[in-house]
Design a protein around this motif. Structure first.
Motif, PDB file in Angstrom:
ATOM      1  N   THR A 251       0.415  -1.406  -0.054  1.00 26.51           N
ATOM      2  CA  THR A 251      -0.291   0.439   0.381  1.00 26.51           C
ATOM      3  C   THR A 251       1.102   1.410   0.179  1.00 26.51           C
ATOM      4  N   SER A 252       2.127   0.793   0.132  1.00 26.74           N
ATOM      5  CA  SER A 252       3.102   2.590   0.406  1.00 26.74           C
ATOM      6  C   SER A 252       3.998   1.977  -0.076  1.00 26.74           C
ATOM      7  N   LEU A 253       4.899   1.257   0.114  1.00 27.70           N
ATOM      8  CA  LEU A 253       6.254   1.585   0.280  1.00 27.70           C
ATOM      9  C   LEU A 253       7.202   0.556  -0.607  1.00 27.70           C
ATOM     10  N   SER A 254       6.585   0.390  -1.505  1.00 26.45           N
ATOM     11  CA  SER A 254       6.668  -0.628  -3.112  1.00 26.45           C
ATOM     12  C   SER A 254       6.246   0.707  -3.955  1.00 26.45           C
ATOM     13  N   ALA A 255       5.643   1.760  -3.907  1.00 28.28           N
ATOM     14  CA  ALA A 255       5.616   2.819  -4.881  1.00 28.28           C
ATOM     15  C   ALA A 255       6.689   3.434  -4.088  1.00 28.28           C
ATOM     16  N   VAL A 256       7.261   3.843  -3.561  1.00 23.49           N
ATOM     17  CA  VAL A 256       8.116   4.471  -2.866  1.00 23.49           C
ATOM     18  C   VAL A 256       9.955   4.036  -3.654  1.00 23.49           C
ATOM     19  N   ILE A 257       9.781   2.538  -2.700  1.00 25.09           N
ATOM     20  CA  ILE A 257      11.793   2.018  -3.587  1.00 25.09           C
ATOM     21  C   ILE A 257      11.340   0.852  -4.369  1.00 25.09           C
ATOM     22  N   GLN A 258      12.057   1.050  -5.437  1.00 20.65           N
ATOM     23  CA  GLN A 258      11.805   0.152  -6.179  1.00 20.65           C
ATOM     24  C   GLN A 258      12.950  -1.496  -5.747  1.00 20.65           C
ATOM     25  N   ALA A 259      12.185  -2.562  -6.261  1.00 23.19           N
ATOM     26  CA  ALA A 259      12.903  -3.585  -5.761  1.00 23.19           C
ATOM     27  C   ALA A 259      12.492  -4.363  -6.358  1.00 23.19           C
ATOM     28  N   LYS A 260      13.410  -6.270  -6.377  1.00 25.62           N
ATOM     29  CA  LYS A 260      13.241  -6.965  -7.158  1.00 25.62           C
ATOM     30  C   LYS A 260      12.315  -8.103  -5.821  1.00 25.62           C
ATOM     31  N   GLU A 261      12.436  -8.025  -4.728  1.00 25.62           N
ATOM     32  CA  GLU A 261      11.774  -8.748  -3.632  1.00 25.62           C
ATOM     33  C   GLU A 261      11.177  -8.395  -2.665  1.00 25.62           C
ATOM     34  N   TYR A 262      10.596  -7.894  -2.205  1.00 23.12           N
ATOM     35  CA  TYR A 262       9.344  -7.449  -1.138  1.00 23.12           C
ATOM     36  C   TYR A 262       9.492  -8.345   0.334  1.00 23.12           C
ATOM     37  N   THR A 263       9.688  -8.293   1.028  1.00 19.81           N
ATOM     38  CA  THR A 263      10.414  -8.832   2.107  1.00 19.81           C
ATOM     39  C   THR A 263       9.214  -7.981   3.750  1.00 19.81           C
ATOM     40  N   ASP A 264       9.014  -8.763   4.337  1.00 22.11           N
ATOM     41  CA  ASP A 264       8.421  -8.229   5.545  1.00 22.11           C
ATOM     42  C   ASP A 264       9.350  -8.568   6.835  1.00 22.11           C
ATOM     43  N   TYR A 265       9.934  -8.839   6.968  1.00 25.82           N
ATOM     44  CA  TYR A 265      10.645  -9.002   8.202  1.00 25.82           C
ATOM     45  C   TYR A 265      11.149  -8.421   8.935  1.00 25.82           C
ATOM     46  N   GLY A 266      10.728  -7.175   9.058  1.00 20.85           N
ATOM     47  CA  GLY A 266      10.499  -6.394  10.557  1.00 20.85           C
ATOM     48  C   GLY A 266      12.189  -5.482  10.015  1.00 20.85           C
ATOM     49  N   TYR A 267      11.773  -4.414  11.362  1.00 19.31           N
ATOM     50  CA  TYR A 267      12.671  -3.409  11.361  1.00 19.31           C
ATOM     51  C   TYR A 267      13.984  -3.686  12.532  1.00 19.31           C
ATOM     52  N   PRO A 268      15.021  -3.640  11.774  1.00 21.15           N
ATOM     53  CA  PRO A 268      16.034  -4.381  13.020  1.00 21.15           C
ATOM     54  C   PRO A 268      16.064  -3.413  14.418  1.00 21.15           C
ATOM     55  N   ARG A 269      16.029  -1.786  14.433  1.00 22.64           N
ATOM     56  CA  ARG A 269      15.841  -1.393  15.950  1.00 22.64           C
ATOM     57  C   ARG A 269      15.157  -1.443  16.106  1.00 22.64           C
ATOM     58  N   ASN A 270      13.503  -1.958  15.860  1.00 22.07           N
ATOM     59  CA  ASN A 270      12.142  -2.339  16.779  1.00 22.07           C
ATOM     60  C   ASN A 270      13.285  -3.840  17.120  1.00 22.07           C
ATOM     61  N   ASP A 271      13.782  -4.390  17.089  1.00 19.94           N
ATOM     62  CA  ASP A 271      14.847  -5.427  18.364  1.00 19.94           C
ATOM     63  C   ASP A 271      14.867  -4.513  19.805  1.00 19.94           C
ATOM     64  N   LEU A 272      15.199  -3.727  19.611  1.00 25.77           N
ATOM     65  CA  LEU A 272      15.775  -2.619  20.611  1.00 25.77           C
ATOM     66  C   LEU A 272      14.256  -2.452  21.489  1.00 25.77           C
ATOM     67  N   LEU A 273      13.622  -2.407  21.416  1.00 26.18           N
ATOM     68  CA  LEU A 273      12.559  -2.231  21.368  1.00 26.18           C
ATOM     69  C   LEU A 273      11.656  -3.489  22.995  1.00 26.18           C
ATOM     70  N   LEU A 274      11.923  -4.811  22.498  1.00 31.11           N
ATOM     71  CA  LEU A 274      11.353  -5.814  23.204  1.00 31.11           C
ATOM     72  C   LEU A 274      12.847  -6.595  23.406  1.00 31.11           C
ATOM     73  N   LYS A 275      13.700  -6.359  23.280  1.00 29.00           N
ATOM     74  CA  LYS A 275      14.931  -7.136  24.291  1.00 29.00           C
ATOM     75  C   LYS A 275      16.031  -6.691  25.327  1.00 29.00           C
ATOM     76  N   ASP A 276      16.523  -7.443  25.488  1.00 27.11           N
ATOM     77  CA  ASP A 276      17.938  -7.453  26.733  1.00 27.11           C
ATOM     78  C   ASP A 276      18.857  -6.133  26.621  1.00 27.11           C
ATOM     79  N   HIS A 277      19.404  -4.919  26.431  1.00 24.39           N
ATOM     80  CA  HIS A 277      20.589  -4.278  25.838  1.00 24.39           C
ATOM     81  C   HIS A 277      22.112  -5.024  25.880  1.00 24.39           C
TER      82      HIS A 277
END
Length: 478
Positions: A251-277
């Motif tokens: 709905t949004s980012l495929s219209a902004v970024i061109q790529a051969k493969e789109y994945t939904d693995y999540g943002y690395p920075r959001n690991d910091l919201l949930l893990k021990d640092h």
């Protein structure tokens, strides 16, 4: 530059140039703005380059901090160079450069062009070798997703190198004995040429990607789910794009970024919201504020950058908050108010930052990583910033201080997603409403829990701390 009584076009058509148009009208007497020039967009008042050739005008004002060179190159093929003006933003002011200024700037770039020639030769040389290195590409500053994935790779003993032109961050990484090199140095070109994978989370260093070999993989992990509209990032098709859900990609980012493969693995920075640092997770985080947020009640305020906060003749009281009143309220509530402003905004609050009078208001470094600290925040206050999507993973209250909703949404030509349904939290437009809602939340009132869960399920496939692990598992299978 005197633009009074001049006939001008503005290029390209973006939210930033839309605001630039408004500011020009307010500051330049009798300026005639004929419209926009844009390669992709089509609408009333937007022209293609070929349409301009036969028109009468004085100047074309080109404002594009990431793509000026390619735009200027295309325009110069059809239009007189004397009519092409480069517009830049420095120290919160618009600067104008004519064709002589641009020529001088290009002459200064000749040594860099020699480096690019060497870069091309290095890429061809390494095409015959077995590439293993993972290179993180950063311009201006190291953004949060790149930093989090870089740290994950180091902690998992992968062969990495980070390239950066931010001298302060470069020194911090060197001090910690981490693999880093200066962007655009000869050594950085060596590392790029020898890279198996090149990873970005912004689009402002795409000028290096055309030099890479088809044997090298490029990965774009971007820097947030967009609420505001963005233009298509042209010039490179990535091998992989990493988003947070198929819904967001479609709905949004495929219209902004061109790529051969789109994945939904999540943002690395959001690991910091949930893990021990770990210690490395706290790189660029204000550790004093981090420790404060662990122990005390804290509210984080992160408004999005407004294009109108950088330009000509703007009201510098950019946030409608009386900070003396705010500090008094925070002391009453035994709470700390942590602010992270955009650099263009922060410069107007240095006096408050450096004053002992504001004991319960703290300012996080403008280019620092606030994500480790967010884990402990009791409330997030924002407006249209993508950070609120990430904060949903914590299932904590969000207050939307959208005091300029009508103006902002108009300047952005509306939002990608419906703001009312996709921003799950109380929306307040003034200081009184803000304090009232803060008190309600701190008393335990939370009426948006179900709405947060609905938005979270739509915008995130995964709700865990394993985004970096998923990304690297996929890439290591290459």
């Amino acid at each position: 530059m005197n633009l009074n009584n001049k006939k001008v076009f503005i290029a390209p058509h973006t939210p930033r140039t839309t605001m630039f148009k408004s500011e020009l009208k307010n500051s330049c007497k009798d300026i005639h703005i004929l419209g926009f020039i844009d390669k992709i967009k089509e609408d009333e008042g937007i022209y293609k380059l070929n349409d301009i050739v036969s028109k009468e005008y004085d100047y074309i004002l080109i404002l594009s901090q990431n793509h000026f060179d390619s735009i200027y190159k295309d325009y110069k093929k059809l239009l007189p160079a004397k009519k092409l003006i480069k517009v830049d933003i420095k120290n919160n002011k618009y600067l104008f450069f004519n064709y002589v200024d641009i020529l001088k700037e290009n002459i200064k770039k000749i040594p860099v062009k020699i480096k690019f020639f060497i870069f091309e030769k290095l890429v061809k040389y390494f095409d015959k070798k077995d590439r293993k290195k993972i290179v993180f590409l950063n311009k201006s500053f190291i953004s949060t997703n790149n930093k989090a994935l870089y740290v994950y790779c180091i902690e998992n003993k992968l062969d990495v190198m980070l390239l950066i032109d931010n001298e302060e961050q470069y020194k911090i990484l060197k001090k910690n004995n981490l693999p880093v090199a200066r962007l655009n140095s000869l050594s950085s070109f060596f590392y790029l040429a020898s890279a198996k994978m090149v990873i970005q989370d912004q689009g402002n260093s795409n000028y290096l990607l055309p030099f890479l070999s088809v044997k090298q993989k490029t990965i774009q992990i971007w820097h947030g789910i967009p609420l505001k509209r963005m233009n298509l990032l042209v010039g490179h098709v990535y091998d992989y794009f990493v988003g947070t859900s198929k819904y967001v990609n479609d709905t949004s980012l495929s219209a902004v970024i061109q790529a051969k493969e789109y994945t939904d693995y999540g943002y690395p920075r959001n690991d910091l919201l949930l893990k021990d640092h770990s210690k490395l997770d706290l790189l660029f985080c204000d550790e004093e504020l981090y420790e404060l947020s662990e122990k005390e009640k804290t509210i984080v305020y992160m408004p999005t950058h407004r294009e109108s906060s950088s330009g000509i003749g703007q009201n510098k009281n950019l946030v409608p908050i009386d900070f003396k009143r705010l500090n008094k309220k925070m002391k009453e509530l035994d709470t700390y108010f942590i602010v992270k402003f955009h650099p263009f905004v922060m410069q107007f609050y240095e006096d408050i930052k450096n004053s002992d009078e504001y004991s319960n208001i703290k300012f996080h470094s403008i280019q620092g990583d606030i994500y480790p600290l967010l884990k402990y925040a009791d409330i997030l206050i924002t407006d249209y910033s993508s950070i609120y999507f990430d904060f949903l993973l914590l299932d904590k209250p969000i207050i939307f201080f959208d005091y300029d909703y009508e103006e902002y949404s108009s300047n952005m030509n509306g939002f990608v997603y419906d703001y009312d349904t996709c921003a799950p939290g109380k929306k307040v437009q003034n200081e009184d409403g803000l304090y009232e809602q803060i008190e309600e939340v701190l008393k335990g009132k939370d009426t948006f829990k179900n709405e947060r869960e609905t938005v979270l399920d739509k915008f995130f496939t995964y709700k865990d701390e394993n985004s970096s692990s998923r990304i690297m598992k996929r890439l290591n299978n290459e």
